[in-house]
Design a protein around this motif. Structure first.
Motif: not given
Length: 419
Positions: A67, A69, A237-238, A241, A245, A340-341, A344
């Motif tokens: 991803s 970002v 991965n999500e 992230v 954040r 900010t992604v 994705q």
């Protein structure tokens, strides 16, 4: 005097021998030795190649999800609503208002920090290898299966014994999570969580892309996660992230809260100074009311004006600090995510590892080299045993490679060093 010619193979299947000392080994001799020992060559090369093939087949596939970002820095030059202008000659700015002070190059390190990895380790995922949802800590520390137990007590037996000895002979006890030591609030993971942290450290990588000019407030960063399944890699991965954040927002809020505490302390001091200045002016006017009413003395008028100027200055300072408190509180309330992604993570369509074809080719190459080495060793031994001197040398080599021979050599070396 020329060296005697090597004994030619008789064709009866006897072991091949290299050329005797004094004659250069020709390529034809090597080829003859390989042909004579073709059974050993094929056996060694085939065994190693088969092991590589089995390893390539049974190795679990690894998938890598990526991803992109954007690190968005807050605009430090944009004033907030209701901000009061600073007094002339008075600077109440605190360096980096609202910013975290984190350069772009620090974001990869922040992503792989213990705090972020620990938060991901406590998150819940679906693991295709076990077919159930659990945390990373629970998955890494699950009881081993039958196949894993067989490997632990066969191939990995030395490492299993080492770990068992470390547990028996005094491995330091690990404090539970959230244990606070020395009043510093140090978070100490448990042993199970540390295992998960080590696994996650190898599963995630980050690379900051610092393209653009120095004054830009946006930077790109690529985050890559590797797991046993495509969906798990994307979900992992999500989670990284999201935890990144949260971590960056916490750092921003922490800095702003420190600024707020500083301004509130300064505001309390300014209030006390203002009250003292007002009391001094009130006492002066009370004591000299009759004199000042009749026109006063120039010296008293000068002192009165000086006290009034001090009161006005303290009032302006107090008002300025009140505005700074309001500004800092608004900044704390309007904290926005600074990560900010841009792209994705998606489940990868094909595995990224292992490269099975490359493993097979490498194992075949190693097998050929090992087979040739085995043929060379056997041919060398056969040539050495062809005469009396060679047999004596082989006996010396065999005795020297035994446990008794090695121990005797060590004792002789120690004795030589002492002498």
């Amino acid at each position: 005097m020329t060296a005697p010619s090597p004994q030619e193979p008789s064709g009866d299947g006897s072991p091949a021998r290299l050329s005797p000392p004094g004659r250069e080994v020709a390529p034809l001799d090597v080829l003859v030795a390989l042909v004579r020992e073709r059974g050993l060559f094929v056996l060694v090369a085939g065994a190693i190649g088969l092991v590589g093939l089995i390893y390539a087949v049974v190795s679990p596939s690894q998938y890598t999800a990526e991803s992109t970002v954007i690190r968005e820095a807050m605009d430090e030059n944009q004033p907030l609503p209701g901000t009061l202008p600073s007094l002339p000659g008075l600077d109440l700015s605190m360096g980096d208002p609202g910013g975290s002070g984190l350069p772009t190059s620090s974001y990869p390190d922040l992503l792989t920090s213990r705090e972020v990895r620990l938060a991901v380790a406590r998150d819940t995922f679906f693991f295709p290898t076990t077919g159930r949802r659990t945390t990373v800590v629970g998955h890494v520390n699950r009881p081993p299966g039958l196949g894993q137990r067989l490997l632990n007590y066969t191939v990995w037996l030395p490492w299993t014994l080492t770990e068992g000895a470390a547990q028996v002979f005094g491995r330091d006890a690990v404090s539970p999570i959230d244990t606070r030591e020395d009043g510093n609030g140090l978070i100490v993971p448990t042993e199970a969580e540390q295992e998960a942290l080590d696994v996650l450290a190898e599963a995630v990588t980050a690379e900051a892309q610092g393209g653009g000019t120095l004054g830009e407030t946006q930077r790109l960063m690529t985050i890559s996660t590797t797991a046993a399944g495509p969906g798990l890699a994307a979900r992992l991965n999500e989670s990284f992230v999201e935890q990144l954040r949260r971590r960056v927002r916490a750092i921003h809020a922490q800095n702003t809260q420190q600024d707020l505490r500083f301004v509130r302390t300064r505001l309390a001091e300014a209030r006390r100074e203002l009250e003292q200045a007002e009391d001094s002016l009130s006492q002066f006017l009370e004591q000299n009311r009759s004199v000042l009413a009749d026109g006063g003395v120039p010296d008293l008028s000068f002192r009165r004006d000086r006290l009034r100027r001090q009161v006005r200055f303290k009032e302006q300072l107090y008002s300025q600090l009140q505005g700074r408190v309001t500004e800092t509180r608004l900044r704390l309330q309007r904290q926005q995510p600074v990560v900010t992604v841009a792209e994705q993570a998606a489940p990868p369509p094909s595995p990224s590892a292992p490269n099975r074809l490359l493993i097979v080719f490498i194992s075949i190459g190693i097998g050929l080299a090992a087979g040739a080495g085995a043929v060379y060793v056997r041919s060398l031994r056969t040539s050495a045993e062809a005469d009396e001197d060679g047999r004596d040398k082989m006996k010396t080599i065999r005795r020297g490679l035994t446990v008794t021979g090695i121990a005797q050599g060590v004792r002789s070396e120690i004795k030589r060093m002492r002498d």
